[in-house]
Motif scaffolding. Structure first.
Motif, PDB file in Angstrom:
ATOM      1  N   GLY A 165      18.148  28.332  41.559  1.00  0.00           N
ATOM      2  CA  GLY A 165      17.207  27.231  41.705  1.00  0.00           C
ATOM      3  C   GLY A 165      17.376  26.220  40.595  1.00  0.00           C
ATOM      4  N   ARG A 166      16.305  25.479  40.357  1.00  0.00           N
ATOM      5  CA  ARG A 166      16.300  24.461  39.303  1.00  0.00           C
ATOM      6  C   ARG A 166      15.097  24.678  38.417  1.00  0.00           C
ATOM      7  N   GLY A 167      15.291  24.493  37.124  1.00  0.00           N
ATOM      8  CA  GLY A 167      14.156  24.623  36.223  1.00  0.00           C
ATOM      9  C   GLY A 167      14.607  25.102  34.860  1.00  0.00           C
ATOM     10  N   LYS A 168      13.612  25.377  34.032  1.00  0.00           N
ATOM     11  CA  LYS A 168      13.883  25.927  32.700  1.00  0.00           C
ATOM     12  C   LYS A 168      13.373  27.354  32.695  1.00  0.00           C
ATOM     13  N   MET A 169      14.189  28.234  32.204  1.00  0.00           N
ATOM     14  CA  MET A 169      13.865  29.650  32.278  1.00  0.00           C
ATOM     15  C   MET A 169      13.986  30.254  30.881  1.00  0.00           C
ATOM     16  N   LEU A 170      12.990  31.031  30.473  1.00  0.00           N
ATOM     17  CA  LEU A 170      13.027  31.655  29.150  1.00  0.00           C
ATOM     18  C   LEU A 170      13.449  33.114  29.276  1.00  0.00           C
ATOM     19  N   LEU A 171      14.388  33.514  28.418  1.00  0.00           N
ATOM     20  CA  LEU A 171      14.869  34.882  28.415  1.00  0.00           C
ATOM     21  C   LEU A 171      14.559  35.514  27.073  1.00  0.00           C
ATOM     22  N   ALA A 172      14.175  36.784  27.094  1.00  0.00           N
ATOM     23  CA  ALA A 172      13.932  37.497  25.842  1.00  0.00           C
ATOM     24  C   ALA A 172      14.059  38.980  26.119  1.00  0.00           C
ATOM     25  N   ASP A 173      14.226  39.748  25.045  1.00  0.00           N
ATOM     26  CA  ASP A 173      14.386  41.179  25.198  1.00  0.00           C
ATOM     27  C   ASP A 173      13.745  41.909  24.016  1.00  0.00           C
ATOM     28  N   ARG A 174      12.613  42.482  24.225  1.00  0.00           N
ATOM     29  CA  ARG A 174      11.919  43.323  23.241  1.00  0.00           C
ATOM     30  C   ARG A 174      11.868  42.700  21.840  1.00  0.00           C
ATOM     31  N   SER A 175      11.739  41.409  21.779  1.00  0.00           N
ATOM     32  CA  SER A 175      11.715  40.639  20.535  1.00  0.00           C
ATOM     33  C   SER A 175      12.890  40.963  19.611  1.00  0.00           C
ATOM     34  N   TYR A 176      14.029  41.310  20.212  1.00  0.00           N
ATOM     35  CA  TYR A 176      15.264  41.423  19.443  1.00  0.00           C
ATOM     36  C   TYR A 176      15.861  40.033  19.262  1.00  0.00           C
ATOM     37  N   ASP A 177      16.786  39.922  18.329  1.00  0.00           N
ATOM     38  CA  ASP A 177      17.472  38.641  18.122  1.00  0.00           C
ATOM     39  C   ASP A 177      18.298  38.305  19.357  1.00  0.00           C
ATOM     40  N   ILE A 178      18.218  37.053  19.774  1.00  0.00           N
ATOM     41  CA  ILE A 178      18.970  36.606  20.943  1.00  0.00           C
ATOM     42  C   ILE A 178      19.943  35.519  20.504  1.00  0.00           C
ATOM     43  N   ASN A 179      21.166  35.616  20.958  1.00  0.00           N
ATOM     44  CA  ASN A 179      22.148  34.583  20.656  1.00  0.00           C
ATOM     45  C   ASN A 179      22.938  34.252  21.906  1.00  0.00           C
ATOM     46  N   SER A 180      23.370  33.007  21.986  1.00  0.00           N
ATOM     47  CA  SER A 180      24.249  32.646  23.096  1.00  0.00           C
ATOM     48  C   SER A 180      25.647  32.436  22.536  1.00  0.00           C
ATOM     49  N   TYR A 181      26.626  32.726  23.358  1.00  0.00           N
ATOM     50  CA  TYR A 181      28.014  32.606  22.954  1.00  0.00           C
ATOM     51  C   TYR A 181      28.734  31.883  24.068  1.00  0.00           C
ATOM     52  N   ARG A 182      29.755  31.133  23.693  1.00  0.00           N
ATOM     53  CA  ARG A 182      30.524  30.437  24.709  1.00  0.00           C
ATOM     54  C   ARG A 182      31.942  30.958  24.708  1.00  0.00           C
ATOM     55  N   LEU A 183      32.416  31.300  25.871  1.00  0.00           N
ATOM     56  CA  LEU A 183      33.792  31.743  25.996  1.00  0.00           C
ATOM     57  C   LEU A 183      34.573  30.627  26.649  1.00  0.00           C
ATOM     58  N   ASP A 184      35.742  30.331  26.089  1.00  0.00           N
ATOM     59  CA  ASP A 184      36.580  29.300  26.661  1.00  0.00           C
ATOM     60  C   ASP A 184      37.855  29.974  27.127  1.00  0.00           C
ATOM     61  N   ASP A 185      37.909  30.280  28.372  1.00  0.00           N
ATOM     62  CA  ASP A 185      39.033  30.992  28.940  1.00  0.00           C
ATOM     63  C   ASP A 185      39.335  32.219  28.082  1.00  0.00           C
ATOM     64  N   GLY A 186      38.311  32.956  27.764  1.00  0.00           N
ATOM     65  CA  GLY A 186      38.485  34.070  26.862  1.00  0.00           C
ATOM     66  C   GLY A 186      38.002  35.362  27.468  1.00  0.00           C
ATOM     67  N   ASN A 187      37.953  36.372  26.622  1.00  0.00           N
ATOM     68  CA  ASN A 187      37.404  37.631  27.094  1.00  0.00           C
ATOM     69  C   ASN A 187      36.611  38.268  25.981  1.00  0.00           C
ATOM     70  N   LEU A 188      35.570  38.957  26.357  1.00  0.00           N
ATOM     71  CA  LEU A 188      34.725  39.604  25.366  1.00  0.00           C
ATOM     72  C   LEU A 188      34.139  40.847  25.995  1.00  0.00           C
ATOM     73  N   THR A 189      34.102  41.907  25.207  1.00  0.00           N
ATOM     74  CA  THR A 189      33.542  43.156  25.700  1.00  0.00           C
ATOM     75  C   THR A 189      32.267  43.426  24.928  1.00  0.00           C
ATOM     76  N   ILE A 190      31.233  43.861  25.610  1.00  0.00           N
ATOM     77  CA  ILE A 190      29.926  43.988  24.973  1.00  0.00           C
ATOM     78  C   ILE A 190      29.221  45.224  25.510  1.00  0.00           C
ATOM     79  N   ARG A 191      28.414  45.823  24.663  1.00  0.00           N
ATOM     80  CA  ARG A 191      27.627  46.979  25.089  1.00  0.00           C
ATOM     81  C   ARG A 191      26.697  46.545  26.227  1.00  0.00           C
ATOM     82  N   SER A 192      26.635  47.329  27.272  1.00  0.00           N
ATOM     83  CA  SER A 192      25.947  46.850  28.477  1.00  0.00           C
ATOM     84  C   SER A 192      24.472  46.562  28.222  1.00  0.00           C
ATOM     85  N   GLY A 193      23.832  47.350  27.356  1.00  0.00           N
ATOM     86  CA  GLY A 193      22.416  47.127  27.088  1.00  0.00           C
ATOM     87  C   GLY A 193      22.151  45.847  26.320  1.00  0.00           C
ATOM     88  N   ASN A 194      23.177  45.283  25.663  1.00  0.00           N
ATOM     89  CA  ASN A 194      22.975  44.088  24.856  1.00  0.00           C
ATOM     90  C   ASN A 194      23.124  42.794  25.636  1.00  0.00           C
TER      91      ASN A 194
END
Lengths: 212, 239
Positions: free
Chosen positions: B90-119
């Motif tokens: 849809g369209r709009g602004k959406m807020l995301l959070a998780d148990r008041s843990y630190d949240i960061n966004s990352y940008r991948l540029d034609d890259g690859n990254l592996t991350i723990r599924s819970g994170n």
């Protein structure tokens, strides 16, 4: 006149000069000066208030703190948010209310289905009048403005409090997929319409429906 | 010559918390260290239960349900996780959070990254999600933004490095994550007893993940991990 100020984000300092504030029972962590602490049965709302709170399950263990000096309050290192009220009404869960000035009246109100979906019961606490209140949230609360053009939808587990003339309704998207565990995971939401402010916390308490 | 009056200064916000509305919420950026605001115009993938509020018109649908079935083929190559993820559309602004843990966004540029599924909280459809061959981890490949949670701030370190398994959030571009056991600790009879029984005091630091090669390793500043999502075991031996 009691003066509420934040000491960092997780400790509330209240300067008192012979007057009093109401605080969550046992939330005092330190004080400076002379203070007396008096348990107030039924949230200090009189017999009628006591009965209402007993019946509605919106029990609130409150103490009156009176004296000269500075009293510090905190609760399980959760974040504290100051709310200034100018005659409007604040709706908040009793467990999220830390300190109110004595110029504010507290009461209980029926919230309908939202409360049930949140696991907080069908009733919520109201704070009314002019003065300051301190509310607790798991992580710093984000204050979101709702206008007629921009209604807001909130996850019940992240809702903390709201002020202003807001209508709220529980919207559900429960279908057979939810029952077989293939739901969208965001099946219960509270929709706020009207004019006011909503406080949300960056975390979700576990609701009756589990991780929804 | 008359000038129009200068635009009046924006009213100073009253003392107290910042009040956000549908326009002042940041677009694809953090609101505070614990919440992230997504400017949604189309689709985003979310882990269930991480949306805390939204403005606008947004629908949430289970992946693989109905008309979103094709997404599994295009962006979501992990049927095992499909039940834990939803698509916000849809369209709009959406807020995301998780148990008041630190949240960061990352940008991948034609890259690859592996991350723990819970994170991992959310990602843009430009990325495609696959299961890592290491159980409990997910790999994102492609171009786009993703949002991840960590208990405490995230630190980027460069290999070669050995890290505590619990403090590991993920890694980017490293070709060779492998286990490392502190063998010296297990030598001798006493060491054997320790290894078998834990008697004699296991330090809890006998096992690490080892990274070599070029890339980056993401660590969180705590050893308590976010709740694991079941990711299934590796393939059966012999298959």
């Amino acid at each position: 006149m009691a003066f509420l100020r934040l000491q960092g984000t997780r400790v509330l300092a209240v300067d008192l000069a012979g007057d009093a504030v109401r605080a969550k029972n046992g939330a005092m962590v330190a004080y400076d000066g002379e203070m007396t602490f008096k348990k107030m049965t039924g949230g200090g709302e009189g017999l009628r208030g006591l009965m209402t709170r007993r019946i509605t399950g919106e029990a609130m263990a409150v103490m009156e703190v009176k004296g000269h000096g500075t009293c510090y309050f905190a609760d399980r290192a959760t974040e504290i948010n100051l709310v200034r009220l100018d005659g409007e009404k604040l709706f908040v869960e009793a467990s999220n209310l830390l300190v109110t000035e004595t110029s504010l009246r507290t009461g209980t109100t029926f919230t309908g289905l939202r409360g049930a979906s949140q696991g907080n019961g069908l009733f919520t606490t109201t704070v009314e009048g002019t003065g300051q209140a301190a509310i607790l949230s798991d992580g710093p609360a984000i204050v979101l403005r709702v206008t007629a053009q921009t209604p807001l939808v909130v996850d019940p587990g992240a809702y903390v409090a709201h002020t202003g003339g807001l209508r709220q309704q529980l919207q559900t998207a429960v279908g057979w997929r939810t029952l077989v565990g293939e739901g969208s995971g965001e099946s219960f939401q509270i929709r706020f319409e009207g004019d006011g402010l909503v406080y949300v916390q960056p975390s979700e308490r576990i609701t009756v429906g589990g991780q929804l | 010559m008359s000038h129009p009056p200068p635009p009046s200064a924006p009213p100073t916000p009253p003392a107290g918390p910042v009040i956000h509305d549908a326009w002042t919420l940041p677009s694809n950026d953090n609101v505070n260290p614990y919440a992230f605001s997504v400017e949604l115009d189309g689709q985003w993938f979310l882990q269930k239960g991480k949306m805390i509020a939204f403005y606008g018109q947004v629908d949430f649908q289970g992946i693989g349900a109905g008309r979103l079935d094709h997404l599994i083929a295009e962006n979501f190559h992990s049927p095992m996780h499909a039940a834990d993820w939803v698509v916000a559309q849809g369209r709009g602004k959406m807020l995301l959070a998780d148990r008041s843990y630190d949240i960061n966004s990352y940008r991948l540029d034609d890259g690859n990254l592996t991350i723990r599924s819970g994170n991992l909280l959310a990602f843009e459809p430009g990325l495609s999600l696959k299961q890592s061959i290491i159980p409990g981890f997910l790999t994102l490949i492609g171009t786009g933004t993703f949002v991840a949670a960590s208990n405490g701030a995230v630190h980027f370190v460069e290999p070669p490095i050995r890290v505590d398994p619990q403090a590991l959030v993920g890694w980017a571009d490293c070709p060779s994550p492998c286990h490392h056991y502190d063998h010296a600790y297990l030598r001798g009879v006493l060491g054997g007893v320790r290894a078998m029984t834990g008697i004699g005091g296991a330090s809890g630091e006998e096992h690490q993940y080892e990274f070599v090669g070029a890339g980056q390793v993401l660590l969180q500043s705590t050893e308590s991990v976010l709740a694991e999502r079941a990711t299934g075991a590796g393939p059966e031996p012999g298959t």
